[in-house]
Write an enzyme that holds these catalytic residues in place. Structure first.
Site: not given
Ligand code: UT7
Length: 328
Positions: A112, A252, A282
């Site tokens: 990125c 970004h 993204n």
């Molecule tokens: O550009 C390259 C660099 N990349 C980034 O900068 C990405 C950085 N990370 C992020 O933007 C975030 O971590 C994500 C958007 C990928 C995820 O968001 P989050 O708030 O960190 O969610 P999480 O991984 O803590 O997951 C929270 C919950 C989980 O469920 P449980 O374990 O709490 O029951 C996930 O399984 O949300 C669940 N989950 C979803 N639910 C509905 C994960 N993806 C989804 C989804 N829809 N698409």
């Protein structure tokens, strides 16, 4: 001698993938995607076309907008993690499509942060006086490495490309400073497991879905918030810039929450922040030039911009530049 951006162009494919569409593919919902990432739609390139197709579209538009003949381009750099092929470079292919016969060209792989790395690299050739016209492209067909059964990654990424022209100026505009970092220890949190030399494609790697983006969202999120906010504050301090001095943050577009944290750290109100993540998701190396293309008509000569990124590697960085033209 400063290197200054004298034109910008962007390209996204027509096909749109909405949050509602994704609800049919994986267990997700519009509300979760919007509140956790800020994304509403992303553009998807059709099968059979690669990153060079989008990059060439952007460069053709750029050449036309800047009244540049393709033969006048001295160097063409393309930042991408989704090259058409492992080799030759996508920059070579774009150069051939657009007819940049006198340019040499190569790819930059910094995920990125690729566009910022490539822009910094390209600017050196202008600043030394070696070249007159350098084209820097950022493009990715992320849909080619996304697993549309993995809800944690497939909602985030989209396809697109953007390009800028760099030329020399003796005026007090252009690229003033950049700070770039990388830390390969971040690899384990964000990478593509197979398809490279350590694990070439086999039936097993395909069956195990190892040719897609693997991302541990939480550690990447934490590192991104710290990395992008810190380096943006660092470049402001180094150049004695207050939040009043900064006209625009060009961040970004990985997650709206990361963008907000960076803007807060810089003391900037949201009106000064370029945000188009809701439309494109993204697009990896394309996010920064797509922002510049979308905001070009609002940019004025003398505006101070801070470009800021974080991505796989880990790679991150920021650039301070003064915009060089009023758009007509
Ligand atoms: O550009 C390259 C660099 N990349 C980034 O900068 C990405 C950085 N990370 C992020 O933007 C975030 O971590 C994500 C958007 C990928 C995820 O968001 P989050 O708030 O960190 O969610 P999480 O991984 O803590 O997951 C929270 C919950 C989980 O469920 P449980 O374990 O709490 O029951 C996930 O399984 O949300 C669940 N989950 C979803 N639910 C509905 C994960 N993806 C989804 C989804 N829809 N698409």
């Amino acid at each position: 001698m400063n290197a200054v951006i004298t034109g910008v162009a962007g390209y996204v494919p027509d096909k749109i993938l909405t949050n509602k569409d994704l609800e049919k593919l994986v267990d997700t919902n519009d509300e979760w995607i919007k509140s956790r990432t800020g994304i509403e739609t992303r553009h998807i390139l059709e099968d059979g076309k690669g990153t060079s197709y989008m990059g060439a579209k952007a460069v053709e538009d750029l050449l036309s907008k800047t009244n540049t003949k393709p033969e006048e381009v001295d160097l063409l750099i393309c930042a991408t993690v989704t090259p058409d092929h492992v080799f030759p470079s996508t920059a070579n292919i774009i150069g051939d499509i657009v007819g940049a016969k006198n340019a040499w060209s190569f790819d930059v792989n910094a995920a990125c942060s690729g566009f910022l790395y490539a822009l910094t690299t390209g600017s050196q050739f202008i600043e030394t006086g070696k070249y007159k016209k350098v084209v820097v492209v950022g493009g990715d067909k992320m849909s080619s490495i996304i697993d549309y059964t993995d809800r944690t990654t497939c909602v985030i990424f989209g396809d697109g490309a953007g390009a800028v022209m760099l030329e020399a100026t003796e005026e007090n505009v252009g690229i003033k400073d950049s700070i770039l970092y990388s830390d390969g220890a971040g690899k384990k949190h964000l990478f593509q497991k197979s398809g490279g030399s350590v694990s070439p494609a086999t039936e097993e790697t395909v069956k195990n879905r190892e040719h897609f983006v693997y991302q541990e969202g939480q550690p990447v999120f934490k590192a991104a918030v710290t990395g992008m906010a810190d380096v943006s504050a660092e470049i402001m301090e180094k150049n004695n810039l207050t939040s009043e001095d900064v006209s625009w943050l060009v961040p970004h577009q990985a997650n709206l929450r990361i963008i907000d944290a960076t803007a807060r750290r810089m003391g900037l109100s949201t009106e000064k922040v370029m945000i188009n993540i809701q439309k494109y998701g993204n697009t990896t190396a394309a996010t920064l030039p797509l922002c510049l293309a979308d905001w070009e008509s609002q940019l004025k000569k003398g505006d101070n911009l801070i470009l800021s990124t974080f991505g796989g590697g880990f790679t991150w960085g920021a650039m301070f530049l003064t915009w060089g033209y009023d758009s007509n």
